[in-house]
Design a protein around this motif. Sequence first.
Motif, PDB file in Angstrom:
ATOM      1  N   LEU A 413       0.813  -1.211   0.000  1.00 18.80           N
ATOM      2  CA  LEU A 413       0.000   0.000   0.000  1.00 18.80           C
ATOM      3  C   LEU A 413       0.850   1.266   0.000  1.00 18.80           C
ATOM      4  N   THR A 414       1.980   1.252   0.693  1.00 17.78           N
ATOM      5  CA  THR A 414       2.797   2.464   0.729  1.00 17.78           C
ATOM      6  C   THR A 414       3.608   2.628  -0.554  1.00 17.78           C
ATOM      7  N   ASP A 415       4.040   1.528  -1.169  1.00 21.55           N
ATOM      8  CA  ASP A 415       4.649   1.635  -2.504  1.00 21.55           C
ATOM      9  C   ASP A 415       3.654   2.241  -3.488  1.00 21.55           C
ATOM     10  N   ASN A 416       2.443   1.736  -3.465  1.00 17.74           N
ATOM     11  CA  ASN A 416       1.412   2.238  -4.370  1.00 17.74           C
ATOM     12  C   ASN A 416       1.056   3.690  -4.065  1.00 17.74           C
ATOM     13  N   ALA A 417       1.109   4.058  -2.785  1.00 19.54           N
ATOM     14  CA  ALA A 417       0.770   5.425  -2.399  1.00 19.54           C
ATOM     15  C   ALA A 417       1.789   6.418  -2.936  1.00 19.54           C
ATOM     16  N   PHE A 418       3.062   6.055  -2.896  1.00 18.69           N
ATOM     17  CA  PHE A 418       4.066   6.969  -3.444  1.00 18.69           C
ATOM     18  C   PHE A 418       3.855   7.136  -4.942  1.00 18.69           C
ATOM     19  N   GLU A 419       3.525   6.044  -5.622  1.00 16.99           N
ATOM     20  CA  GLU A 419       3.210   6.130  -7.044  1.00 16.99           C
ATOM     21  C   GLU A 419       1.964   6.987  -7.269  1.00 16.99           C
ATOM     22  N   SER A 420       0.953   6.787  -6.450  1.00 16.71           N
ATOM     23  CA  SER A 420      -0.307   7.504  -6.641  1.00 16.71           C
ATOM     24  C   SER A 420      -0.168   8.997  -6.372  1.00 16.71           C
ATOM     25  N   THR A 421       0.553   9.359  -5.324  1.00 16.09           N
ATOM     26  CA  THR A 421       0.751  10.783  -5.043  1.00 16.09           C
ATOM     27  C   THR A 421       1.617  11.430  -6.114  1.00 16.09           C
ATOM     28  N   SER A 422       2.615  10.703  -6.604  1.00 16.37           N
ATOM     29  CA  SER A 422       3.436  11.210  -7.700  1.00 16.37           C
ATOM     30  C   SER A 422       2.593  11.382  -8.965  1.00 16.37           C
ATOM     31  N   HIS A 423       1.675  10.456  -9.197  1.00 11.40           N
ATOM     32  CA  HIS A 423       0.747  10.582 -10.324  1.00 11.40           C
ATOM     33  C   HIS A 423      -0.093  11.856 -10.199  1.00 11.40           C
ATOM     34  N   ALA A 424      -0.525  12.172  -8.980  1.00 15.47           N
ATOM     35  CA  ALA A 424      -1.323  13.390  -8.794  1.00 15.47           C
ATOM     36  C   ALA A 424      -0.511  14.618  -9.189  1.00 15.47           C
ATOM     37  N   MET A 425       0.753  14.639  -8.813  1.00 13.90           N
ATOM     38  CA  MET A 425       1.616  15.747  -9.210  1.00 13.90           C
ATOM     39  C   MET A 425       1.717  15.834 -10.732  1.00 13.90           C
ATOM     40  N   GLN A 426       1.786  14.686 -11.396  1.00 13.99           N
ATOM     41  CA  GLN A 426       1.895  14.664 -12.851  1.00 13.99           C
ATOM     42  C   GLN A 426       0.637  15.246 -13.501  1.00 13.99           C
ATOM     43  N   VAL A 427      -0.515  14.942 -12.946  1.00 10.61           N
ATOM     44  CA  VAL A 427      -1.754  15.502 -13.483  1.00 10.61           C
ATOM     45  C   VAL A 427      -1.744  17.027 -13.378  1.00 10.61           C
ATOM     46  N   PHE A 428      -1.257  17.536 -12.269  1.00 14.54           N
ATOM     47  CA  PHE A 428      -1.203  18.981 -12.066  1.00 14.54           C
ATOM     48  C   PHE A 428      -0.105  19.650 -12.886  1.00 14.54           C
ATOM     49  N   GLY A 429       0.826  18.855 -13.404  1.00 16.37           N
ATOM     50  CA  GLY A 429       1.913  19.433 -14.173  1.00 16.37           C
ATOM     51  C   GLY A 429       2.765  20.347 -13.318  1.00 16.37           C
ATOM     52  N   GLY A 430       3.178  21.481 -13.864  1.00 18.50           N
ATOM     53  CA  GLY A 430       4.013  22.411 -13.109  1.00 18.50           C
ATOM     54  C   GLY A 430       3.347  22.914 -11.850  1.00 18.50           C
ATOM     55  N   TYR A 431       2.012  23.037 -11.871  1.00 20.06           N
ATOM     56  CA  TYR A 431       1.309  23.488 -10.681  1.00 20.06           C
ATOM     57  C   TYR A 431       1.411  22.465  -9.533  1.00 20.06           C
ATOM     58  N   GLY A 432       1.618  21.208  -9.864  1.00 17.71           N
ATOM     59  CA  GLY A 432       1.780  20.205  -8.825  1.00 17.71           C
ATOM     60  C   GLY A 432       3.102  20.314  -8.100  1.00 17.71           C
ATOM     61  N   TYR A 433       4.066  20.964  -8.747  1.00 20.15           N
ATOM     62  CA  TYR A 433       5.412  21.043  -8.178  1.00 20.15           C
ATOM     63  C   TYR A 433       5.580  22.223  -7.238  1.00 20.15           C
ATOM     64  N   ILE A 434       4.600  23.122  -7.239  1.00 19.47           N
ATOM     65  CA  ILE A 434       4.685  24.280  -6.351  1.00 19.47           C
ATOM     66  C   ILE A 434       3.772  24.070  -5.150  1.00 19.47           C
ATOM     67  N   ARG A 435       4.072  24.799  -4.092  1.00 20.62           N
ATOM     68  CA  ARG A 435       3.428  24.536  -2.808  1.00 20.62           C
ATOM     69  C   ARG A 435       1.951  24.889  -2.785  1.00 20.62           C
ATOM     70  N   GLU A 436       1.550  25.910  -3.546  1.00 18.24           N
ATOM     71  CA  GLU A 436       0.201  26.452  -3.407  1.00 18.24           C
ATOM     72  C   GLU A 436      -0.894  25.412  -3.620  1.00 18.24           C
ATOM     73  N   THR A 437      -0.719  24.481  -4.519  1.00 17.02           N
ATOM     74  CA  THR A 437      -1.777  23.501  -4.797  1.00 17.02           C
ATOM     75  C   THR A 437      -1.871  22.425  -3.730  1.00 17.02           C
ATOM     76  N   GLY A 438      -0.808  22.214  -2.969  1.00 23.83           N
ATOM     77  CA  GLY A 438      -0.811  21.209  -1.907  1.00 23.83           C
ATOM     78  C   GLY A 438      -0.431  19.817  -2.336  1.00 23.83           C
ATOM     79  N   VAL A 439      -0.281  19.588  -3.641  1.00 25.56           N
ATOM     80  CA  VAL A 439      -0.041  18.233  -4.124  1.00 25.56           C
ATOM     81  C   VAL A 439       1.365  17.756  -3.757  1.00 25.56           C
ATOM     82  N   GLU A 440       2.347  18.638  -3.832  1.00 21.98           N
ATOM     83  CA  GLU A 440       3.712  18.198  -3.532  1.00 21.98           C
ATOM     84  C   GLU A 440       3.851  17.745  -2.084  1.00 21.98           C
ATOM     85  N   GLN A 441       3.006  18.268  -1.192  1.00 20.09           N
ATOM     86  CA  GLN A 441       3.052  17.810   0.195  1.00 20.09           C
ATOM     87  C   GLN A 441       2.693  16.337   0.300  1.00 20.09           C
ATOM     88  N   TYR A 442       1.715  15.886  -0.492  1.00 19.78           N
ATOM     89  CA  TYR A 442       1.310  14.484  -0.427  1.00 19.78           C
ATOM     90  C   TYR A 442       2.466  13.568  -0.845  1.00 19.78           C
TER      91      TYR A 442
END
Length: 606
Positions: A413-442
Amino acid sequence: MAQYRAPLRDIQFVLHELLQVETHLRELPPHTEVDADTINQVLEEAGRFCQEVVFPLNASGDREGCTYADGAVRTPAGFKGAYRHFVEAGWPSLACDREYGGQGLPVLVNNALYEMLNAANQAWTMYPGLSHGAYECLAAHGRDREKRLYLPKLVSGEWSGTMCLTEAHCGTDLGLLRTKAMPEAGAEAGAGTGTDEAGAYRLTGTKIFISSGEHDLAENIVHLVLARLPDAPAGTKGISLFIVPKFVPTADGGVGERNAVRCGAIEHKMGIHGNATCVINLDGARGWLVGEPHRGLNAMFVMMNTARLGVGMQGLGLSEVAYQNALAYAKERIQMRSLSGVKAPDKPADPIIVHPDVRRILLTQKAYIEGARAFTSWLALQIDRMTAHPDAQERREAADMVALLTPVAKAFLTDNAFESTSHAMQVFGGYGYIRETGVEQYVRDARINMIYEGTNAVQALDLLGRKVLGDMGAKLKTFGKLIEAFVDEEGIKPDMQEFVNPLADLGTKVQKLTMEIGMKAMANPDEVGAAAVPYLRVVGHLVFAYFWARMARIALDQAPGGDPFYRAKLATARFYFARLLPETAAQIRMARAGASTLMDPDETLF
């Protein structure tokens, strides 16, 4: 702006339609009166608490972090108020024994609560989560006086708990730990606790990476500390477990004198900034023995296994909140046109959810989340059966399943979670890499879950070496019988062929792979280490395939009614079997590749 909604519809589907928990709970004397309405009402209120109280503190807690000064830790703004609300509402006591002030609800209900808490705010959730593990350890191994003194306070949430294992020179290899415990008068007999002078020990040493080791949320912190007595044999057989409270309790259970256990520093970490990860110094701190001398690791395993399942739930929670935000963004963000033609003619571009690879990402997240929810809910039900079923054989079988699959829950589950949270960042693109959206925290928060409570490689060694080969595959065969029974029942039905056939095929392959590794390990034990990580991935998929096939059966039966929930469930099941399960082919090849390519190269070649 980040968002979270408790996934109550899917939780209810898993508990009531897939697992039919009400029927199983009727077999368990402590829970015979717990019905579906009660469970739903509790979880609906839990969802509101997570959404309205805990989640709004997630991003701010990450930005502010914990602060340390002169041995004291201050948690981020709002954390203390949220914890007070949590305690006043009775959430710490949900699945605790009524004898100590608990509500006595099943573990499976508490499990669902902690999924939502972790999704809302993992860093905050670690404070009460560790306390529940301390409660379980003392409930199982504490003496009567210890239970009377500490358990009501842990159950109420007035006091919190930690486990103090790691030292700077040893992580997972606890046989190397050096913390010493010197008996005071009469302590060698193991007598006393709390305020008893005769039963006290003096502990000296330093522990590191202690989550929730110091904070301002509760009036006392109960540290469970592994240490060595003067006559302790070397290695893990010489470890004892001690209660070391921050404040020594008074005879009536109040807060007494300050103990010589203090936080020396907090770690500056990649993620989970809102949780204090502490260096804990014991300078002759007073402690009291839990259980028998030199058998502390056995007692601590109760808390460690609870923590490992809890870490799996952290992975599930983070996956869920990351998916929710990625899905919302994919529906709103417009970028390019669909390859098959314009989908939003009123806009200058189409929403990115029309693009195949974005859908691949979202369906990967969804399949891992819903498979994990089914698996961990079933595992929690096995814990309830293990502790409360009146039939001894039923309790043993449930305990075997918990032992076998705990490392899978933690690692897969934790291996999959790192993949899944990284996937969320990919969906957000550059906005996922900055703090304001909150995705990079996950992503940052998810990364620690693969490391602590035993790295995922350690979990894989535990699964293959101890849980499977250690009993000649007996526990694995027991789980295999569940799969065989399902395949026998559903295998002749045409509408289930796309699910049953790959499930049955993988079950056969796992049996053959297990036998092959076992034979090779007789000649070379390194074969176990070389195969363990891919082996766990294969077993994880076997477990998920079983539950996805079961969920597909329900969805097929219900889909004609027109409810889009079941159509979505069926579509996700088909995606899982078509796109994710094929990973097992590569993992099986890697597991079979042997140790030679890893161990033959001379160290100078690295």
